[in-house]
Design a protein around this motif. Structure first.
Motif, mmCIF file in Angstrom:
data_model
loop_
_atom_site.group_PDB
_atom_site.id
_atom_site.type_symbol
_atom_site.label_atom_id
_atom_site.label_comp_id
_atom_site.label_asym_id
_atom_site.label_seq_id
_atom_site.Cartn_x
_atom_site.Cartn_y
_atom_site.Cartn_z
ATOM 1 N N ASP A 42 70.490 -6.476 16.262
ATOM 2 C CA ASP A 42 69.867 -6.736 15.230
ATOM 3 C C ASP A 42 70.405 -7.565 14.614
ATOM 4 N N SER A 61 70.306 -7.709 10.341
ATOM 5 C CA SER A 61 70.832 -6.430 9.527
ATOM 6 C C SER A 61 72.792 -6.927 9.313
ATOM 7 N N VAL A 84 74.709 0.347 13.469
ATOM 8 C CA VAL A 84 73.566 -1.162 13.226
ATOM 9 C C VAL A 84 73.477 -1.768 14.521
ATOM 10 N N TYR A 99 74.432 -7.059 5.636
ATOM 11 C CA TYR A 99 75.479 -6.272 5.232
ATOM 12 C C TYR A 99 76.525 -8.030 5.371
ATOM 13 N N LEU A 156 66.475 1.211 5.727
ATOM 14 C CA LEU A 156 65.134 0.418 5.728
ATOM 15 C C LEU A 156 64.324 -0.083 4.693
ATOM 16 N N GLY A 185 66.471 -4.584 0.048
ATOM 17 C CA GLY A 185 67.860 -4.062 1.126
ATOM 18 C C GLY A 185 69.022 -4.263 -0.292
#
Length: 175
Positions: A131, A134, A127, A138, A93, A104
């Protein structure tokens, strides 16, 4: 690291209240007080906690360690051949106000290094399906959803999470 517990808990609480306000019930977010859970995690020593700072401010954190079988199992419960060399990014986070500054990516690179040093060849994380930020993060580092989902009870509201997975040979590139 114990000195960082209060800040890590604050970051988790504040980030969830901002990023997940449309995903989790208001009463769940209002009651979120992760200080004891974070303190227990740090004191256990089974996971590594990395923090991101900017100047004097702690702006994000990442929790990484060995992946329990339940985190790497296929949807049918079988374990993949590489289960013993798969690590878990349990949490990553960054406070939204400090986003888009590379924190991140640096946290995930540090997590990947920790996993590699522990013998892992692959990492997984969970995740929320909704979202998109996020999931996009990734995906940008080569981690993809693998088709395994789970549904958690979030205060009486189902929360679907997708598992993402990818290599731990990530390298931090300074530009």
């Amino acid at each position: 690291m114990l000195a960082d517990v209060e800040e890590i808990a604050r970051i988790q609480r504040d980030t969830w209240r901002t990023a997940y306000r449309d995903l989790l019930p208001a009463e769940v977010l209002a009651g979120l007080d992760p200080v004891d859970a974070v303190r227990e995690l740090v004191e256990q020593g089974t996971a590594t906690v990395h923090v991101a700072t900017e100047g004097e401010w702690t702006v994000g954190f990442c929790v990484v360690g060995p992946a329990p079988d339940s985190e790497v199992a296929e949807a049918d419960g079988t374990l993949p051949a590489d289960a013993d060399t798969t690590g878990l990014v349990a949490t990553l986070l960054v406070e939204p106000r400090w986003g888009r500054r590379g924190h991140g990516g640096r946290l995930l690179a540090a997590a990947a290094e920790t996993l590699r040093n522990g013998g892992a060849t692959r990492g997984v994380s969970w995740v929320p399906e909704a979202d998109r930020a996020s999931l996009g993060f990734y995906r940008s580092v080569g981690w993809e959803t693998d088709g395994v989902v789970r549904t958690l009870d979030a205060g009486g509201r189902p929360l679907r999470e997708a598992r993402v997975t990818g290599p731990v040979d990530l390298k931090l590139i300074n530009s």
